[in-house]
Design an enzyme around this catalytic site. Structure first.
Site, PDB file in Angstrom:
ATOM      1  CD  GLU A  63      -2.656   1.126   2.651  1.00 30.02           C
ATOM      2  OE1 GLU A  63      -3.770   1.672   2.657  1.00 30.02           O
ATOM      3  OE2 GLU A  63      -2.159   0.568   3.651  1.00 30.02           O
ATOM      4  CE  LYS A 136      -7.526   0.965   3.542  1.00 24.75           C
ATOM      5  NZ  LYS A 136      -6.401   1.685   4.205  1.00 24.75           N
ATOM      6  CB  CYS A 177      -4.155  -1.590   4.532  1.00 27.92           C
ATOM      7  SG  CYS A 177      -3.200  -1.285   6.054  1.00 27.92           S
TER       8      CYS A 177
END
Length: 295
Positions: A63, A136, A177
């Site tokens: 990321e 995300k 993440c």
């Protein structure tokens, strides 16, 4: 031989052990900073070293591989159009140069239709075609154990679409993440046929030391997929001082074993994704047949 199994109204894409296929995947661990040119040069160097050493079919970056830290204005200024931006073009060129699939971890994307920026993954195959793009979904708005606040939503818009793609005969699911804490996303990716789920990350030192490996192994076990997780490692600058990431990039097999891991440095680790082993795990503990609760 392959087939689809419908259970309690949910379609699972099941591959049997007779479909033997093995591919090599590499996770690249970086220590990105606020210098984009430096970060992209590091990405190129690490990818080239990994290809020379291990000959992977798929490479995964972490990321925020192109820019990490800085102020809110710095982060907004680093955002790019996809495709055509500096980072996506670097990733595309790496894929073509090495004839591999390159998953670009994530970086900041400018939106065409709003003032928001997004934390976005892109994937290029060996021909240079973009085969996946994922924004995300779960944004990191927490107070860490050391009292520091992280407010990703102050800068980043929330993604809304689940994304999978096909690569080297495997279905791959996308996450980034903080997504790892939301098992429902991983369940949905598995229901859409994911056999491998990628997790580019920049896990904090405080949460990473206690939760990172546990969460990755749990997601692998409950979905019976390979979890391929590339992390940021080490410290990086912010306006309120330096912060640190946990690293420990790893590949976890569908039984929950850590198959490969990067130590406390920039570097890479490689392991195999094995169709026959995946089929063996899913056949010996067929949770996809035993699921009762839905939703």
């Amino acid at each position: 031989m392959s087939g689809a199994l419908v259970i309690a109204g949910m379609k699972w894409r099941i591959f049997f052990a007779t479909e033997d296929r093995i591919v090599k995947v590499t996770v690249i661990q970086m220590n990105s900073q606020t210098n984009k040119a430096f970060n992209l040069a590091e990405a190129q160097r690490l990818c080239s070293e990994a290809v020379q050493a291990d000959r992977p079919d798929l490479v995964l970056f972490p990321e925020m591989m192109a820019f990490l830290g800085g102020s809110v204005d710095d982060r907004r200024a680093s955002a790019e159009r996809i495709p055509g931006g500096e980072t996506s073009e670097t990733l595309r060129a790496l894929a073509v140069e090495h004839g591999i699939t390159v998953h670009g971890g994530s970086f900041y994307e400018c939106a065409n239709d709003s003032d928001l920026i997004y934390n976005t993954s892109v994937v290029y195959d060996g021909s240079g075609a973009m085969i996946a793009k994922y924004r995300k979904i779960h944004l990191f708005d927490i107070t860490a154990p050391d009292g520091r606040e992280y407010r990703e939503s102050a800068v980043v818009g929330r993604g809304t679409e689940i994304e999978t793609f096909d690569d080297h005969g495997f279905r791959v699911g996308c996450s980034i993440c903080y997504d790892i804490r939301f098992g429902e996303l991983y369940r949905m990716l598995a229901e859409q046929g994911a056999e491998v789920i990628v997790v580019p990350a920049a896990f904090t030192m405080q949460t990473g030391k206690d939760h990172w490996e546990t969460l990755l192994r749990a997601r692998a076990i409950e979905t019976q997929t390979y979890i391929v997780a590339a992390g940021q490692w080490g410290s990086y600058p912010t306006p309120d001082g330096r912060r640190a990431n946990w690293g420990h990039s790893m590949i976890v097999d569908p039984w929950g074993h850590v198959a490969a891991q990067v130590s406390d440095k920039t570097g890479f680790a490689t392991s195999t994704i094995d169709r026959s082993y995946l089929g063996k795990v899913r056949g010996s503990v067929p949770v996809h047949q035993h699921r009762v609760l839905k939703g």
